[in-house]
Design a protein around this motif. Structure first.
Motif, PDB file in Angstrom:
ATOM      1  N   VAL A  54     -48.628 -14.769 -51.270  1.00 32.17           N
ATOM      2  CA  VAL A  54     -48.097 -14.723 -49.903  1.00 32.17           C
ATOM      3  C   VAL A  54     -48.964 -13.823 -49.032  1.00 32.17           C
ATOM      4  O   VAL A  54     -49.399 -14.211 -47.944  1.00 32.17           O
ATOM      5  N   ASP A  55     -49.230 -12.617 -49.506  1.00 31.99           N
ATOM      6  CA  ASP A  55     -50.049 -11.693 -48.720  1.00 31.99           C
ATOM      7  C   ASP A  55     -51.471 -12.205 -48.589  1.00 31.99           C
ATOM      8  O   ASP A  55     -52.058 -12.169 -47.496  1.00 31.99           O
ATOM      9  N   GLU A  56     -52.039 -12.699 -49.698  1.00 30.77           N
ATOM     10  CA  GLU A  56     -53.431 -13.139 -49.672  1.00 30.77           C
ATOM     11  C   GLU A  56     -53.630 -14.339 -48.745  1.00 30.77           C
ATOM     12  O   GLU A  56     -54.545 -14.352 -47.908  1.00 30.77           O
ATOM     13  N   ILE A  57     -52.761 -15.333 -48.866  1.00 32.48           N
ATOM     14  CA  ILE A  57     -52.887 -16.516 -48.009  1.00 32.48           C
ATOM     15  C   ILE A  57     -52.514 -16.162 -46.570  1.00 32.48           C
ATOM     16  O   ILE A  57     -53.097 -16.682 -45.614  1.00 32.48           O
ATOM     17  N   GLY A  61     -56.666 -14.941 -40.161  1.00 33.10           N
ATOM     18  CA  GLY A  61     -58.082 -14.762 -39.874  1.00 33.10           C
ATOM     19  C   GLY A  61     -58.638 -13.430 -40.327  1.00 33.10           C
ATOM     20  O   GLY A  61     -59.757 -13.060 -39.957  1.00 33.10           O
ATOM     21  N   GLU A  62     -57.878 -12.696 -41.165  1.00 35.40           N
ATOM     22  CA  GLU A  62     -58.329 -11.381 -41.620  1.00 35.40           C
ATOM     23  C   GLU A  62     -59.236 -11.484 -42.841  1.00 35.40           C
ATOM     24  O   GLU A  62     -60.076 -10.596 -43.059  1.00 35.40           O
ATOM     25  N   TRP A  63     -59.026 -12.503 -43.668  1.00 33.63           N
ATOM     26  CA  TRP A  63     -59.809 -12.680 -44.892  1.00 33.63           C
ATOM     27  C   TRP A  63     -60.419 -14.068 -44.929  1.00 33.63           C
ATOM     28  O   TRP A  63     -59.846 -15.038 -44.400  1.00 33.63           O
ATOM     29  N   GLU A  85     -62.619 -16.976 -49.951  1.00 36.62           N
ATOM     30  CA  GLU A  85     -63.203 -16.463 -51.178  1.00 36.62           C
ATOM     31  C   GLU A  85     -62.579 -15.116 -51.557  1.00 36.62           C
ATOM     32  O   GLU A  85     -62.303 -14.845 -52.736  1.00 36.62           O
ATOM     33  N   LYS A  86     -62.329 -14.274 -50.565  1.00 38.27           N
ATOM     34  CA  LYS A  86     -61.723 -12.977 -50.837  1.00 38.27           C
ATOM     35  C   LYS A  86     -60.272 -13.149 -51.296  1.00 38.27           C
ATOM     36  O   LYS A  86     -59.815 -12.461 -52.214  1.00 38.27           O
ATOM     37  N   ALA A  87     -59.561 -14.068 -50.655  1.00 33.58           N
ATOM     38  CA  ALA A  87     -58.173 -14.317 -51.042  1.00 33.58           C
ATOM     39  C   ALA A  87     -58.094 -14.860 -52.460  1.00 33.58           C
ATOM     40  O   ALA A  87     -57.197 -14.478 -53.239  1.00 33.58           O
ATOM     41  N   LEU A  88     -59.008 -15.740 -52.818  1.00 35.08           N
ATOM     42  CA  LEU A  88     -59.031 -16.298 -54.170  1.00 35.08           C
ATOM     43  C   LEU A  88     -59.252 -15.200 -55.202  1.00 35.08           C
ATOM     44  O   LEU A  88     -58.541 -15.121 -56.216  1.00 35.08           O
ATOM     45  N   ALA A  89     -60.214 -14.336 -54.949  1.00 32.37           N
ATOM     46  CA  ALA A  89     -60.498 -13.259 -55.899  1.00 32.37           C
ATOM     47  C   ALA A  89     -59.311 -12.311 -56.018  1.00 32.37           C
ATOM     48  O   ALA A  89     -58.919 -11.921 -57.129  1.00 32.37           O
ATOM     49  N   ALA A  90     -58.708 -11.952 -54.885  1.00 34.81           N
ATOM     50  CA  ALA A  90     -57.584 -11.011 -54.897  1.00 34.81           C
ATOM     51  C   ALA A  90     -56.359 -11.626 -55.570  1.00 34.81           C
ATOM     52  O   ALA A  90     -55.673 -10.970 -56.362  1.00 34.81           O
TER      53      ALA A  90
END
Length: 308
Positions: free
Chosen positions: A244-247, A253-255, A258-263
């Motif tokens: 939820v937070d990552e997506i 538009g903050e991430w 690729e960053k969301a996937l890793a996190a």
């Protein structure tokens, strides 16, 4: 060994992405089963994709209970789930079906099987004071009031630290004291055939990586709808679902993706590690562990526990 005269209940548990849902469905199709959710995030209606709830096609293959039945604006406790699970098990037995508990939330399962501690209601003023504390302050206070609980807990686990602190402040007894006197468990009234799937961690990590990548590509709409709801409180449990937070940060538009996937994949692996630890240390006798990943070998395994 089968307990004579006791109704059978299957339990399939393990960390996220371990294949337990596929095994539960295979067992349900072969033995006229009802699949009963025991995952604390899959109870919420808002996040089918992100919590890996069964698809509509899978739900059509066998009866499913306690999946997506709670609105995200509400909070589901272990006690509430256990009461609903008891009712679902009773319903399945009345229909001549095999209840199949499936999930990875150990607290839910222990509450159902062993019962719940009869903790009195927490004084609202004490709860408000404790929940208003920064987690570092709450943990420092817990170390003074209940050092054994503090030693067991992660200092940054805000919800569990607050719970332990509010219990001792409100009741004068530690949470562990209350938990030693559990009531209402069904363990003595059923024949439980339990199988815990704990596959190789490298194998599991690869599955987690692939699955979170699929979720990132397909779950944006449901996350957008959830985050746009003004009636969902900021501390609602559904908002703590991994992804939820990552997506949400991708949508804002903050991430970059690729960053969301890793996190997200890292958070899921960390969660799976905690589940591994719980299922290795906490289950009572009879909850057999296996590293097997083949669904049909595991199906034969749990059949022996249930029927031979």
């Amino acid at each position: 060994m089968i307990s004579p005269g006791l109704p059978r209940v299957a339990l399939i548990a393990g960390p996220t992405a371990s294949g337990k849902s596929a095994l539960a469905l295979a067992l349900a199709e072969k033995h006229r089963g009802t699949v009963i959710n025991a995952d604390s995030m899959q109870v919420y209606a808002d996040l089918r994709i992100l919590t890996a709830r069964p698809s509509e096609a899978e739900e059509a293959r066998a009866p499913h209970r306690l999946f997506g039945h709670i609105d995200g604006a509400e909070a589901c406790s272990a006690a509430r789930w256990a009461g609903e699970a008891r009712a679902a098990i009773t319903e399945a037995h009345a229909e001549g079906r095999l209840p199949i508990l499936v999930g990875g939330t150990g607290l839910y399962l222990r509450t159902l099987i062993d019962g719940i501690a009869p903790i009195p209601g927490i004084d609202p003023a004490i709860r408000a004071d404790v929940r208003a504390l920064p987690v570092a302050d709450a943990y420092a206070a817990l170390r003074l009031a209940d050092p054994l609980a503090a030693a067991r807990l992660n200092a940054t686990d805000s919800s569990r630290v607050a719970r332990a602190l509010e219990v001792i402040r409100s009741t004068g007894r530690t949470l562990a004291d209350w938990q030693d006197r559990r009531e209402g468990g069904i363990g003595g009234d059923i024949h439980l055939g339990a199988l815990i799937l704990l596959p190789d961690r490298e194998w599991l990590g690869e599955r987690i990586e692939r699955r979170f990548g699929t979720m990132l590509a397909t779950a944006k709409d449901e996350v957008r709808r959830l985050l746009s709801r003004i009636d969902v409180p900021g501390d609602a449990p559904v908002l703590r679902a991994i992804g939820v937070d990552e997506i949400g940060k991708v949508l804002a538009g903050e991430w970059r993706e690729e960053k969301a996937l890793a996190a997200g994949a890292t958070a899921t692996r960390q969660y799976a590690k905690r589940q591994y630890t719980w299922f290795r240390r906490q289950p009572p006798g009879g909850w057999e562990l296996t590293t097997e990943t083949d669904t049909y070998r595991n199906l034969s395994h749990i059949e022996r526990k249930l029927f031979l």
